[in-house]
Design a protein around this motif. Structure first.
Motif, PDB file in Angstrom:
ATOM      1  N   PRO A 166      16.388  95.844 188.196  1.00 58.30           N
ATOM      2  CA  PRO A 166      17.188  96.881 187.446  1.00 58.30           C
ATOM      3  C   PRO A 166      16.897  96.696 186.021  1.00 58.30           C
ATOM      4  O   PRO A 166      17.137  97.452 185.102  1.00 58.30           O
ATOM      5  CB  PRO A 166      18.237  97.403 188.005  1.00 58.30           C
ATOM      6  N   GLY A 167      16.838  95.495 185.689  1.00 51.35           N
ATOM      7  CA  GLY A 167      16.743  95.051 184.217  1.00 51.35           C
ATOM      8  C   GLY A 167      17.497  94.352 183.611  1.00 51.35           C
ATOM      9  O   GLY A 167      18.716  94.583 183.863  1.00 51.35           O
ATOM     10  N   ARG A 168      17.297  93.275 183.044  1.00 55.15           N
ATOM     11  CA  ARG A 168      18.043  92.197 182.376  1.00 55.15           C
ATOM     12  C   ARG A 168      17.648  92.836 180.811  1.00 55.15           C
ATOM     13  O   ARG A 168      16.531  92.632 180.471  1.00 55.15           O
ATOM     14  CB  ARG A 168      17.749  90.778 182.704  1.00 55.15           C
ATOM     15  N   TRP A 169      18.744  92.722 180.059  1.00 55.18           N
ATOM     16  CA  TRP A 169      18.156  93.105 178.725  1.00 55.18           C
ATOM     17  C   TRP A 169      18.952  91.743 177.830  1.00 55.18           C
ATOM     18  O   TRP A 169      19.965  91.238 178.078  1.00 55.18           O
ATOM     19  CB  TRP A 169      19.305  94.318 178.091  1.00 55.18           C
ATOM     20  N   ARG A 170      17.879  91.657 176.979  1.00 56.87           N
ATOM     21  CA  ARG A 170      18.016  90.599 175.678  1.00 56.87           C
ATOM     22  C   ARG A 170      17.863  91.109 174.479  1.00 56.87           C
ATOM     23  O   ARG A 170      17.111  91.921 174.099  1.00 56.87           O
ATOM     24  CB  ARG A 170      17.271  89.482 176.162  1.00 56.87           C
ATOM     25  N   LEU A 171      18.745  90.705 173.521  1.00 56.72           N
ATOM     26  CA  LEU A 171      18.700  90.848 172.043  1.00 56.72           C
ATOM     27  C   LEU A 171      17.479  89.850 171.671  1.00 56.72           C
ATOM     28  O   LEU A 171      17.876  88.535 171.819  1.00 56.72           O
ATOM     29  CB  LEU A 171      20.110  90.910 171.447  1.00 56.72           C
ATOM     30  N   ILE A 172      16.751  90.339 171.178  1.00 54.90           N
ATOM     31  CA  ILE A 172      15.437  89.343 170.594  1.00 54.90           C
ATOM     32  C   ILE A 172      15.229  89.459 169.127  1.00 54.90           C
ATOM     33  O   ILE A 172      14.748  88.276 168.464  1.00 54.90           O
ATOM     34  CB  ILE A 172      14.019  89.474 171.334  1.00 54.90           C
ATOM     35  N   LYS A 173      15.670  90.448 168.236  1.00 62.10           N
ATOM     36  CA  LYS A 173      15.592  90.446 166.808  1.00 62.10           C
ATOM     37  C   LYS A 173      16.401  91.277 166.156  1.00 62.10           C
ATOM     38  O   LYS A 173      16.741  92.312 166.604  1.00 62.10           O
ATOM     39  CB  LYS A 173      13.945  91.061 166.456  1.00 62.10           C
ATOM     40  N   ILE A 174      16.965  90.790 164.873  1.00 62.74           N
ATOM     41  CA  ILE A 174      17.920  91.326 164.188  1.00 62.74           C
ATOM     42  C   ILE A 174      17.418  91.708 162.929  1.00 62.74           C
ATOM     43  O   ILE A 174      16.980  90.814 162.273  1.00 62.74           O
ATOM     44  CB  ILE A 174      19.383  90.776 163.951  1.00 62.74           C
ATOM     45  N   VAL A 210      15.104  85.843 164.358  1.00 59.12           N
ATOM     46  CA  VAL A 210      14.444  86.125 165.802  1.00 59.12           C
ATOM     47  C   VAL A 210      15.308  85.038 166.959  1.00 59.12           C
ATOM     48  O   VAL A 210      15.186  83.834 166.404  1.00 59.12           O
ATOM     49  CB  VAL A 210      13.035  85.881 165.621  1.00 59.12           C
ATOM     50  N   PHE A 211      15.639  85.524 167.640  1.00 60.93           N
ATOM     51  CA  PHE A 211      16.289  84.648 168.959  1.00 60.93           C
ATOM     52  C   PHE A 211      16.325  85.427 170.157  1.00 60.93           C
ATOM     53  O   PHE A 211      15.646  86.478 170.349  1.00 60.93           O
ATOM     54  CB  PHE A 211      17.821  84.167 168.341  1.00 60.93           C
ATOM     55  N   THR A 212      17.209  85.066 171.015  1.00 62.85           N
ATOM     56  CA  THR A 212      17.241  85.615 172.541  1.00 62.85           C
ATOM     57  C   THR A 212      18.769  85.693 172.884  1.00 62.85           C
ATOM     58  O   THR A 212      19.226  84.374 172.950  1.00 62.85           O
ATOM     59  CB  THR A 212      16.175  85.309 173.497  1.00 62.85           C
TER      60      THR A 212
END
Length: 104
Positions: free
Chosen positions: A87-95, A3-5
């Motif tokens: 319009p949206g900023r995307w972040r990866l929050i979990k692998i 879990v991170f961002t």
């Protein structure tokens, strides 16, 4: 589960669903239908005050669970992405497969 961002670039279909993303300078293709839900955030702990007229993204985060694969690879990874703002900023929050691959 890791879990991170981390910021990612996401390309969406005309309907607004993720179809591919750039993460770690590599392009990942979505290989299964993504799943979307909304998750409540602790805005009262993160914001000094809510500005009048500001609502979208203040209370809830839009979360997408996607299954992705690199071109020419077999391994599929399951990731959770958060879209914030318009319009949206995307972040990866979990692998999701991080613990399995580290312990194998």
């Amino acid at each position: 589960m890791g879990v991170f961002t981390e910021p990612v670039e996401v390309a969406c279909s005309p309907a607004g669903e993720p179809v591919r993303l750039v993460w770690g300078n590599r392009t990942w293709r979505i290989v299964a239908e993504p799943v979307r839900w909304y998750q409540r955030r602790s805005w009262w702990a993160e914001e000094q005050r809510a500005e009048p007229g500001r609502g979208a993204g203040l209370v809830d985060h839009e979360i997408w669970r996607v299954q992705v694969r690199l071109e020419g690879h077999r391994q599929i990874r399951t990731l959770d992405l958060s879209r914030q703002g318009n319009p949206g900023r995307w972040r990866l929050i979990k692998i999701h497969d991080a613990v399995r691959s580290m312990s194998a």
